[in-house]
Motif scaffolding. Sequence first.
Motif, PDB file in Angstrom:
ATOM      1  N   ALA A   1       2.817  -4.122  10.771  1.00  0.00           N
ATOM      2  CA  ALA A   1       4.083  -3.514  11.202  1.00  0.00           C
ATOM      3  C   ALA A   1       4.855  -2.975  10.000  1.00  0.00           C
ATOM      4  N   PHE A   2       4.883  -3.733   8.913  1.00  0.00           N
ATOM      5  CA  PHE A   2       5.591  -3.286   7.709  1.00  0.00           C
ATOM      6  C   PHE A   2       4.949  -2.024   7.142  1.00  0.00           C
ATOM      7  N   ALA A   3       3.620  -2.005   7.040  1.00  0.00           N
ATOM      8  CA  ALA A   3       2.919  -0.846   6.490  1.00  0.00           C
ATOM      9  C   ALA A   3       3.195   0.399   7.321  1.00  0.00           C
ATOM     10  N   ASN A   4       3.191   0.254   8.631  1.00  0.00           N
ATOM     11  CA  ASN A   4       3.466   1.397   9.505  1.00  0.00           C
ATOM     12  C   ASN A   4       4.918   1.837   9.429  1.00  0.00           C
ATOM     13  N   ARG A   5       5.816   0.882   9.311  1.00  0.00           N
ATOM     14  CA  ARG A   5       7.234   1.239   9.176  1.00  0.00           C
ATOM     15  C   ARG A   5       7.475   1.984   7.865  1.00  0.00           C
ATOM     16  N   LEU A   6       6.873   1.506   6.785  1.00  0.00           N
ATOM     17  CA  LEU A   6       6.997   2.180   5.500  1.00  0.00           C
ATOM     18  C   LEU A   6       6.443   3.602   5.587  1.00  0.00           C
ATOM     19  N   ALA A   7       5.267   3.742   6.210  1.00  0.00           N
ATOM     20  CA  ALA A   7       4.668   5.070   6.365  1.00  0.00           C
ATOM     21  C   ALA A   7       5.598   6.005   7.134  1.00  0.00           C
ATOM     22  N   GLY A   8       6.259   5.491   8.148  1.00  0.00           N
ATOM     23  CA  GLY A   8       7.157   6.314   8.953  1.00  0.00           C
ATOM     24  C   GLY A   8       8.459   6.671   8.268  1.00  0.00           C
ATOM     25  N   GLN A   9       8.879   5.862   7.296  1.00  0.00           N
ATOM     26  CA  GLN A   9      10.183   6.082   6.668  1.00  0.00           C
ATOM     27  C   GLN A   9      10.122   6.495   5.207  1.00  0.00           C
ATOM     28  N   ILE A  10       8.943   6.597   4.638  1.00  0.00           N
ATOM     29  CA  ILE A  10       8.830   6.849   3.199  1.00  0.00           C
ATOM     30  C   ILE A  10       9.549   8.121   2.759  1.00  0.00           C
ATOM     31  N   ARG A  11       9.500   9.153   3.574  1.00  0.00           N
ATOM     32  CA  ARG A  11      10.130  10.429   3.193  1.00  0.00           C
ATOM     33  C   ARG A  11      11.659  10.354   3.188  1.00  0.00           C
ATOM     34  N   SER A  12      12.209   9.367   3.867  1.00  0.00           N
ATOM     35  CA  SER A  12      13.666   9.275   3.922  1.00  0.00           C
ATOM     36  C   SER A  12      14.245   8.271   2.935  1.00  0.00           C
ATOM     37  N   LEU A  13      13.400   7.605   2.150  1.00  0.00           N
ATOM     38  CA  LEU A  13      13.904   6.646   1.166  1.00  0.00           C
ATOM     39  C   LEU A  13      14.584   7.394   0.020  1.00  0.00           C
ATOM     40  N   ASP A  14      15.769   6.934  -0.352  1.00  0.00           N
ATOM     41  CA  ASP A  14      16.421   7.564  -1.503  1.00  0.00           C
ATOM     42  C   ASP A  14      15.932   6.889  -2.784  1.00  0.00           C
TER      43      ASP A  14
ATOM     44  N   LEU B   1      13.916   3.249  -3.404  1.00  0.00           N
ATOM     45  CA  LEU B   1      12.579   3.300  -3.991  1.00  0.00           C
ATOM     46  C   LEU B   1      12.514   2.454  -5.268  1.00  0.00           C
ATOM     47  N   ALA B   2      13.537   2.573  -6.113  1.00  0.00           N
ATOM     48  CA  ALA B   2      13.581   1.785  -7.348  1.00  0.00           C
ATOM     49  C   ALA B   2      13.660   0.281  -7.037  1.00  0.00           C
ATOM     50  N   GLU B   3      14.427  -0.083  -6.020  1.00  0.00           N
ATOM     51  CA  GLU B   3      14.550  -1.493  -5.638  1.00  0.00           C
ATOM     52  C   GLU B   3      13.217  -2.040  -5.124  1.00  0.00           C
ATOM     53  N   LEU B   4      12.531  -1.276  -4.282  1.00  0.00           N
ATOM     54  CA  LEU B   4      11.238  -1.709  -3.766  1.00  0.00           C
ATOM     55  C   LEU B   4      10.207  -1.820  -4.883  1.00  0.00           C
ATOM     56  N   THR B   5      10.229  -0.858  -5.794  1.00  0.00           N
ATOM     57  CA  THR B   5       9.313  -0.891  -6.932  1.00  0.00           C
ATOM     58  C   THR B   5       9.562  -2.130  -7.787  1.00  0.00           C
ATOM     59  N   ALA B   6      10.830  -2.440  -8.026  1.00  0.00           N
ATOM     60  CA  ALA B   6      11.178  -3.631  -8.812  1.00  0.00           C
ATOM     61  C   ALA B   6      10.703  -4.901  -8.113  1.00  0.00           C
ATOM     62  N   LEU B   7      10.850  -4.964  -6.791  1.00  0.00           N
ATOM     63  CA  LEU B   7      10.374  -6.132  -6.047  1.00  0.00           C
ATOM     64  C   LEU B   7       8.855  -6.270  -6.154  1.00  0.00           C
ATOM     65  N   LEU B   8       8.141  -5.164  -6.074  1.00  0.00           N
ATOM     66  CA  LEU B   8       6.689  -5.209  -6.198  1.00  0.00           C
ATOM     67  C   LEU B   8       6.270  -5.648  -7.596  1.00  0.00           C
ATOM     68  N   GLU B   9       6.946  -5.145  -8.609  1.00  0.00           N
ATOM     69  CA  GLU B   9       6.642  -5.553  -9.990  1.00  0.00           C
ATOM     70  C   GLU B   9       6.943  -7.027 -10.197  1.00  0.00           C
ATOM     71  N   LYS B  10       8.052  -7.494  -9.628  1.00  0.00           N
ATOM     72  CA  LYS B  10       8.415  -8.906  -9.739  1.00  0.00           C
ATOM     73  C   LYS B  10       7.358  -9.782  -9.086  1.00  0.00           C
ATOM     74  N   GLY B  11       6.877  -9.364  -7.904  1.00  0.00           N
ATOM     75  CA  GLY B  11       5.835 -10.098  -7.211  1.00  0.00           C
ATOM     76  C   GLY B  11       4.529 -10.088  -7.971  1.00  0.00           C
ATOM     77  N   LYS B  12       4.229  -8.972  -8.601  1.00  0.00           N
ATOM     78  CA  LYS B  12       2.998  -8.829  -9.404  1.00  0.00           C
ATOM     79  C   LYS B  12       3.031  -9.796 -10.572  1.00  0.00           C
ATOM     80  N   LYS B  13       4.175  -9.896 -11.245  1.00  0.00           N
ATOM     81  CA  LYS B  13       4.316 -10.803 -12.376  1.00  0.00           C
ATOM     82  C   LYS B  13       4.264 -12.255 -11.930  1.00  0.00           C
ATOM     83  N   ALA B  14       4.852 -12.554 -10.777  1.00  0.00           N
ATOM     84  CA  ALA B  14       4.850 -13.930 -10.252  1.00  0.00           C
ATOM     85  C   ALA B  14       3.437 -14.381  -9.898  1.00  0.00           C
ATOM     86  N   ASP B  15       2.589 -13.417  -9.502  1.00  0.00           N
ATOM     87  CA  ASP B  15       1.206 -13.736  -9.166  1.00  0.00           C
ATOM     88  C   ASP B  15       0.323 -13.839 -10.411  1.00  0.00           C
TER      89      ASP B  15
END
Length: 126
Positions: free
Chosen positions: A91-104, A108-122
């Motif tokens: 559901a998340f992947a599909n929601r992201l696909a549907g809304q990616i063009r409308s992200l400011d 985008l920077a906040e989501l990227t930071a969360l992904l980087e934080k998760g990558k480092k935690a792993d």
Amino acid sequence: MTTPFGEAVRKLRVRKGVSQKQMAAALNVSPAYLSALEHGKRGLPTFDLLQRIAGYFNIIWDEAEELFLLARSSDPRVVIDTSGLPPEYTAFANRLAGQIRSLDATVLAELTALLEKGKKADGKAS
């Protein structure tokens, strides 16, 4: 629209002072293909083409590796395989696909930071 890889290739080409037509001829690809690659309208180039690009610009291994990484992360048609994962992942992947063009840019920077934080935690920090 462009991709990180397309932008990197364009910058290398401009730095070398060659046209798309000149570069395309040297790489044995069409100028239209090279233009589409620079503008993010083509998917991931082959490893052979990536090697020819690196050789054409005579770039050192570290810079070539960075270019290869950019290519892998620049395919404009992303497929996310959520098979075997809980339904909320799909559901998340599909929601992201549907809304990616409308992200400011801020979101985008906040989501990227969360992904980087998760990558480092792993423990997968690069």
